[in-house]
Scaffold this motif. Structure first.
Motif, short mmCIF file in Angstrom:
data_model
loop_
_atom_site.label_atom_id
_atom_site.label_comp_id
_atom_site.label_asym_id
_atom_site.label_seq_id
_atom_site.Cartn_x
_atom_site.Cartn_y
_atom_site.Cartn_z
N MET A 1 0.80 -1.20 0.00
CA MET A 1 0.00 0.00 0.00
C MET A 1 0.84 1.26 0.00
O MET A 1 0.46 2.28 -0.49
CB MET A 1 -0.92 0.00 1.22
CG MET A 1 -2.04 -0.98 1.12
SD MET A 1 -2.87 -1.17 2.69
CE MET A 1 -3.40 -2.85 2.51
N SER A 2 2.00 1.14 0.59
CA SER A 2 2.89 2.28 0.68
C SER A 2 4.25 1.77 1.08
O SER A 2 4.39 0.73 1.71
CB SER A 2 2.37 3.26 1.75
OG SER A 2 3.35 4.22 2.04
N SER A 3 5.29 2.51 0.68
CA SER A 3 6.63 2.12 1.08
C SER A 3 6.92 2.52 2.51
O SER A 3 7.91 2.09 3.08
CB SER A 3 7.66 2.76 0.12
OG SER A 3 7.53 4.17 0.16
N ASN A 4 6.08 3.38 3.08
CA ASN A 4 6.28 3.78 4.46
C ASN A 4 5.95 2.62 5.39
O ASN A 4 5.21 1.72 5.04
CB ASN A 4 5.39 4.99 4.78
CG ASN A 4 5.90 6.25 4.13
OD1 ASN A 4 6.32 6.24 2.98
ND2 ASN A 4 5.84 7.34 4.85
N PRO A 5 6.50 2.66 6.61
CA PRO A 5 6.30 1.51 7.51
C PRO A 5 4.86 1.37 7.98
O PRO A 5 4.13 2.35 8.11
CB PRO A 5 7.23 1.85 8.69
CG PRO A 5 7.38 3.34 8.65
CD PRO A 5 7.36 3.70 7.20
N TYR A 6 4.48 0.13 8.20
CA TYR A 6 3.20 -0.19 8.83
C TYR A 6 3.44 -0.16 10.33
O TYR A 6 4.31 -0.89 10.83
CB TYR A 6 2.73 -1.56 8.34
CG TYR A 6 1.55 -2.13 9.07
CD1 TYR A 6 0.45 -1.34 9.41
CD2 TYR A 6 1.53 -3.47 9.43
CE1 TYR A 6 -0.63 -1.87 10.08
CE2 TYR A 6 0.44 -4.01 10.10
CZ TYR A 6 -0.63 -3.20 10.42
OH TYR A 6 -1.71 -3.73 11.09
N ILE A 7 2.72 0.64 11.05
CA ILE A 7 3.03 0.93 12.45
C ILE A 7 3.10 -0.33 13.31
O ILE A 7 3.93 -0.42 14.21
CB ILE A 7 2.02 1.94 13.04
CG1 ILE A 7 2.46 2.41 14.44
CG2 ILE A 7 0.61 1.37 13.05
CD1 ILE A 7 1.64 3.57 14.98
N HIS A 8 2.28 -1.32 13.04
CA HIS A 8 2.26 -2.51 13.88
C HIS A 8 3.25 -3.58 13.43
O HIS A 8 3.73 -4.38 14.24
CB HIS A 8 0.86 -3.13 13.90
CG HIS A 8 -0.18 -2.23 14.47
ND1 HIS A 8 -0.18 -1.84 15.78
CD2 HIS A 8 -1.27 -1.64 13.90
CE1 HIS A 8 -1.23 -1.05 16.00
NE2 HIS A 8 -1.89 -0.91 14.88
N GLY A 9 3.53 -3.65 12.13
CA GLY A 9 4.30 -4.77 11.62
C GLY A 9 3.46 -6.04 11.68
O GLY A 9 2.23 -6.00 11.79
N HIS A 10 4.12 -7.18 11.64
CA HIS A 10 3.38 -8.46 11.60
C HIS A 10 3.84 -9.42 12.68
O HIS A 10 3.90 -10.63 12.49
CB HIS A 10 3.51 -9.07 10.20
CG HIS A 10 2.89 -8.22 9.14
ND1 HIS A 10 3.64 -7.36 8.37
CD2 HIS A 10 1.60 -8.05 8.75
CE1 HIS A 10 2.84 -6.71 7.53
NE2 HIS A 10 1.60 -7.12 7.75
N HIS A 11 4.14 -8.85 13.85
CA HIS A 11 4.47 -9.68 15.01
C HIS A 11 3.26 -10.54 15.36
O HIS A 11 2.11 -10.24 15.03
CB HIS A 11 4.85 -8.78 16.19
CG HIS A 11 5.28 -9.53 17.40
ND1 HIS A 11 4.42 -9.80 18.44
CD2 HIS A 11 6.49 -10.07 17.74
CE1 HIS A 11 5.07 -10.48 19.38
NE2 HIS A 11 6.33 -10.66 18.97
N ALA A 12 3.51 -11.64 16.05
CA ALA A 12 2.43 -12.57 16.43
C ALA A 12 1.32 -11.87 17.20
O ALA A 12 0.13 -12.20 17.05
CB ALA A 12 3.00 -13.72 17.25
N SER A 13 1.66 -10.89 18.02
CA SER A 13 0.65 -10.18 18.80
C SER A 13 -0.27 -9.36 17.91
O SER A 13 -1.44 -9.10 18.26
CB SER A 13 1.32 -9.25 19.84
OG SER A 13 2.14 -8.29 19.19
N VAL A 14 0.23 -8.94 16.76
CA VAL A 14 -0.58 -8.19 15.79
C VAL A 14 -1.49 -9.14 15.03
O VAL A 14 -2.70 -8.93 14.92
CB VAL A 14 0.33 -7.41 14.82
CG1 VAL A 14 -0.51 -6.65 13.80
CG2 VAL A 14 1.25 -6.45 15.59
#
Length: 276
Positions: free
Chosen positions: A1-14
């Motif tokens: 969607m964007s090259s900017n970071p996704y604030i949560h990422g894809h950690h297991a908690s997310v």
């Protein structure tokens, strides 16, 4: 969607919170529009695919194309669809901003274009809404739902919750995202070219109050504060310290143990019908 970071990422908690989502608990505004078993649906920013698979099960003669920029979560979604035996859904790595690179996506071709908790993470949500409108056929709808962090609510009062909220909103804004976008989805839809009379705005909430609900919700936020990409963004942008994040994680643990603990997530929703 964007090259900017996704604030949560894809950690297991997310992914634990994303994988909890269903049509019933995450897009109630869309249910009455799932009135044709042959609908063609595009699910934008699908994450691990639980909503996409649920949508597909509700349109057995139809089809769901689900896209997400993360190859990691797309693999999880494909695996889940295979395990559930749902065959009328296809998961592809892709961005709404580069829709023309995704096989079988064409303008004016979807009955429903859906996005759940996506626009708040985009640096250009207006362009995304315009693209979603372009991909929807005349007579079809764009369905969008996002929370509004400015009206998050909890009980009992805890000073640490204010610290969490201030830090989260500052972090989202540091990467040019709007954590409070839920309140203005209808305005974005109008700016994207939908007539105001073709936009229906509504509100719904997630509520976490039972011991099990508090353990799940507070537990994932405590873990997210210490282990996800959100922590990295906080530290890299000098918005908080390791101690701040530790204190916030402890706040969530405190809230979990509150017998009268209650947390509400307010979500803004729009159904925008394309008439031209």
């Amino acid at each position: 969607m964007s090259s900017n970071p996704y604030i949560h990422g894809h950690h297991a908690s997310v992914l634990r919170s994303h994988s909890w989502r269903t049509v019933e608990n995450s897009c109630p505004h869309l249910i009455t529009h799932l009135n044709n078993p042959s609908l063609k649906i595009l699910d934008v920013g699908c994450g691990p695919g639980t909503i996409s698979i649920d949508l597909a099960s509700r349109v057995p003669q139809g089809f769901v194309l689900a896209i997400d920029p993360s190859a990691e979560v797309i693999k999880k979604a494909q695996k889940m669809a295979h395990e559930k035996g749902v065959t009328n859904v296809r998961f592809e790595v892709g961005s709404i901003f580069h829709w023309d690179l995704i096989d079988s996506i064409e303008e004016d071709s979807f009955d429903i274009v859906h996005a759940h908790q996506v626009l708040q993470h985009l640096q250009d949500p207006l362009t995304a809404m315009r693209v979603m409108k372009k991909l929807t056929r005349i007579g079809g709808v764009v369905a969008v739902r996002d929370c509004d962090y400015s009206v998050m609510s909890h009980y009992p009062p805890h000073a640490g919750m204010g610290k969490w909220l201030d830090l989260y909103r500052a972090t989202a804004k540091s990467i040019h995202c709007d954590p409070d976008i839920g309140k203005r989805l209808h305005a974005i839809a109008r700016q994207a070219g939908f007539s105001r009379c073709d936009i229906h705005a509504s509100v719904s909430a997630w509520t976490f109050s039972t011991p099990d609900e508090r353990a799940w919700w507070c537990g994932l936020w405590a873990e997210r504060s210490l282990k996800s990409d959100y922590k990295t963004l906080v530290l890299e942008n000098n918005l908080g310290t390791e101690q701040d994040l530790y204190d916030i994680a402890q706040t969530w643990k405190d809230m979990e143990l509150e017998e009268d603990g209650w947390f509400a997530v307010i979500n803004g929703e729009v159904i925008a019908r394309r008439t031209c």
